[in-house]
Design a protein around this motif. Structure first.
Motif, PDB file in Angstrom:
ATOM      1  N   HIS A  34      -6.902   0.317  10.429  1.00  0.00           N
ATOM      2  CA  HIS A  34      -7.027   0.785   9.044  1.00  0.00           C
ATOM      3  C   HIS A  34      -8.493   0.798   8.606  1.00  0.00           C
ATOM      4  O   HIS A  34      -8.963   1.744   7.969  1.00  0.00           O
ATOM      5  CB  HIS A  34      -6.201  -0.076   8.082  1.00  0.00           C
ATOM      6  CG  HIS A  34      -6.509   0.184   6.633  1.00  0.00           C
ATOM      7  ND1 HIS A  34      -6.324   1.416   6.031  1.00  0.00           N
ATOM      8  CD2 HIS A  34      -7.028  -0.616   5.663  1.00  0.00           C
ATOM      9  CE1 HIS A  34      -6.704   1.349   4.766  1.00  0.00           C
ATOM     10  NE2 HIS A  34      -7.140   0.131   4.514  1.00  0.00           N
ATOM     11  N   GLU A  88       0.819  -1.211   0.000  1.00  0.00           N
ATOM     12  CA  GLU A  88       0.000   0.000   0.000  1.00  0.00           C
ATOM     13  C   GLU A  88       0.856   1.266   0.000  1.00  0.00           C
ATOM     14  O   GLU A  88       0.504   2.264  -0.626  1.00  0.00           O
ATOM     15  CB  GLU A  88      -0.991  -0.040   1.164  1.00  0.00           C
ATOM     16  CG  GLU A  88      -2.223  -0.862   0.769  1.00  0.00           C
ATOM     17  CD  GLU A  88      -2.752  -1.794   1.836  1.00  0.00           C
ATOM     18  OE1 GLU A  88      -2.134  -1.883   2.927  1.00  0.00           O
ATOM     19  OE2 GLU A  88      -3.769  -2.458   1.586  1.00  0.00           O
ATOM     20  N   ASP A  94      -9.245   5.046   1.124  1.00  0.00           N
ATOM     21  CA  ASP A  94      -8.445   3.848   1.381  1.00  0.00           C
ATOM     22  C   ASP A  94      -6.955   4.192   1.394  1.00  0.00           C
ATOM     23  O   ASP A  94      -6.206   3.786   2.274  1.00  0.00           O
ATOM     24  CB  ASP A  94      -8.749   2.827   0.272  1.00  0.00           C
ATOM     25  CG  ASP A  94      -8.086   1.475   0.496  1.00  0.00           C
ATOM     26  OD1 ASP A  94      -7.635   1.206   1.635  1.00  0.00           O
ATOM     27  OD2 ASP A  94      -8.035   0.691  -0.473  1.00  0.00           O
ATOM     28  N   HIS A  99     -14.011  -3.202   3.785  1.00  0.00           N
ATOM     29  CA  HIS A  99     -13.370  -3.354   2.472  1.00  0.00           C
ATOM     30  C   HIS A  99     -12.155  -4.292   2.469  1.00  0.00           C
ATOM     31  O   HIS A  99     -11.891  -4.931   1.460  1.00  0.00           O
ATOM     32  CB  HIS A  99     -12.997  -1.991   1.862  1.00  0.00           C
ATOM     33  CG  HIS A  99     -11.735  -1.385   2.379  1.00  0.00           C
ATOM     34  ND1 HIS A  99     -11.654  -0.713   3.579  1.00  0.00           N
ATOM     35  CD2 HIS A  99     -10.475  -1.364   1.861  1.00  0.00           C
ATOM     36  CE1 HIS A  99     -10.415  -0.301   3.771  1.00  0.00           C
ATOM     37  NE2 HIS A  99      -9.665  -0.685   2.752  1.00  0.00           N
ATOM     38  N   ASP A 100     -11.436  -4.377   3.572  1.00  0.00           N
ATOM     39  CA  ASP A 100     -10.235  -5.217   3.578  1.00  0.00           C
ATOM     40  C   ASP A 100     -10.390  -6.500   4.395  1.00  0.00           C
ATOM     41  O   ASP A 100      -9.395  -7.188   4.654  1.00  0.00           O
ATOM     42  CB  ASP A 100      -9.034  -4.427   4.122  1.00  0.00           C
ATOM     43  CG  ASP A 100      -8.340  -3.613   3.031  1.00  0.00           C
ATOM     44  OD1 ASP A 100      -8.556  -3.897   1.838  1.00  0.00           O
ATOM     45  OD2 ASP A 100      -7.571  -2.700   3.384  1.00  0.00           O
TER      46      ASP A 100
HETATM   47 FE   LIG Z   1      -7.524  -0.774   2.505  1.00  0.00          FE
END
Ligand SMILES: [Fe+2]
Ligand SMILES: [Fe+2]
Length: 294
Positions: free
Chosen positions: A112, A14, A262, A136-137
């Motif tokens: 996160h 990321e 994000d 989302h993750d």
């Molecule tokens: Fe993420």
């Protein structure tokens, strides 16, 4: 270097994305969608500057993510018969993912998710959007089941057709057996023009998995955010549009709206999971049954 885990932690991937797609200096991050045409003077050779671990990660990803591999992983995981758990429980489960992160500076997985969701919330976005940020993750739980990093994270791309040269480290596709298959190397490959992304098999990872876990419970816009948030060749580079249909093109704006939350929220303060839990438990209950299949 461990073949399954070339990255010290998933954040290395990321952080690399942030190098490649720096936060725009102007306007608020949230209202700023995307600017694929970066001015030349801003160009940095992010590939040359990439850490060796990140480079190795992409090498493995591009080599092993064949059409057949993506197919096999769908069969293996999308029957969702591994666990039954609620959404908050899944977030706590994911939080056990301890890699070589620095606990003082790096965020935990739960942090996160909360930080992404809280940033969405502070911008006054709809409740389903906040919830999309929170879940989302969750697909990264695949890492807890011993899946290699390159089969969980990484920018996703269509398999079964020609690789876009806007995909990072395109040269590594030379080692992918699919690059020797002429059927897979035309612009459309095995797909028909305008077939729609739902018909396209992307490389396998945490996006596709969480989409399937949540697909009966969230609005379409949220599902696009979940399913395509790592599909940078589409939402940031504007590639693969011949495969998309009108509905995909309409939904693209939502994927783009989600992306800055994000990617660019990590510098914000650490969220207080304990204090936030009641709000998120209520929000989860509004959309999801108490237990989901994973
Ligand atoms: Fe993420
Ligand atoms: Fe992700």
């Amino acid at each position: 270097m461990n073949d399954a885990k070339p990255l010290a932690n998933l954040e290395e991937w990321e952080d690399f994305l942030k190098e490649r797609y720096p936060e725009p200096a102007t306007a608020s991050t949230a209202s700023h969608a995307t600017n694929p045409g970066k001015p030349k003077e801003q160009f940095r050779n992010y590939e040359a500057d990439a850490r060796p671990t990140v480079r190795e990660f992409y090498r493995l990803n591009h080599r092993h993510q064949t059409h057949e591999f993506a197919s096999a992983k769908r069969k293996e995981f999308l029957s969702l018969n591994r666990r039954k758990m609620g959404v908050w429980e899944a977030a706590e489960y994911l939080n056990q993912l301890v890699d070589d992160s620095d606990p003082d500076t790096d965020l935990s997985q739960l942090e996160h998710l909360l930080q992404t969701a809280e940033h969405i919330r502070s911008d006054g976005q709809p409740r389903w959007f906040i919830l999309a940020g929170f879940v989302h993750d969750l697909g990264k739980i695949l890492c807890l089941w011993d899946e290699p990093q390159w089969a969980v994270v990484g920018d996703t791309f269509p398999t079964g057709c020609r690789y876009s040269n806007k995909i990072v480290f395109p040269q590594f596709f030379a080692d992918n057996p699919d690059s020797q298959n002429p059927r897979y190397q035309t612009p459309l490959g095995i797909y028909e023009e305008v077939c729609g992304l739902d018909q396209v098999q992307l490389s396998w990872g945490h996006d596709e998995y969480i989409y399937h876990v949540t697909k009966d419970h969230l609005p379409e816009e949220a599902l696009y955010m979940l399913r395509y948030h790592s599909f940078y060749p589409w939402h940031r580079e504007g590639e693969y549009s011949p495969l998309t249909n009108a509905h995909d093109r309409e939904m693209l704006q939502w994927v783009q709206k989600f992306n800055p939350y994000d990617l660019y929220t990590k510098s914000h303060a650490k969220p207080d999971a304990k204090a936030l839990r009641p709000f998120y438990e209520d929000l989860i209950a509004e959309y999801f049954p108490p237990v989901l299949k994973w």
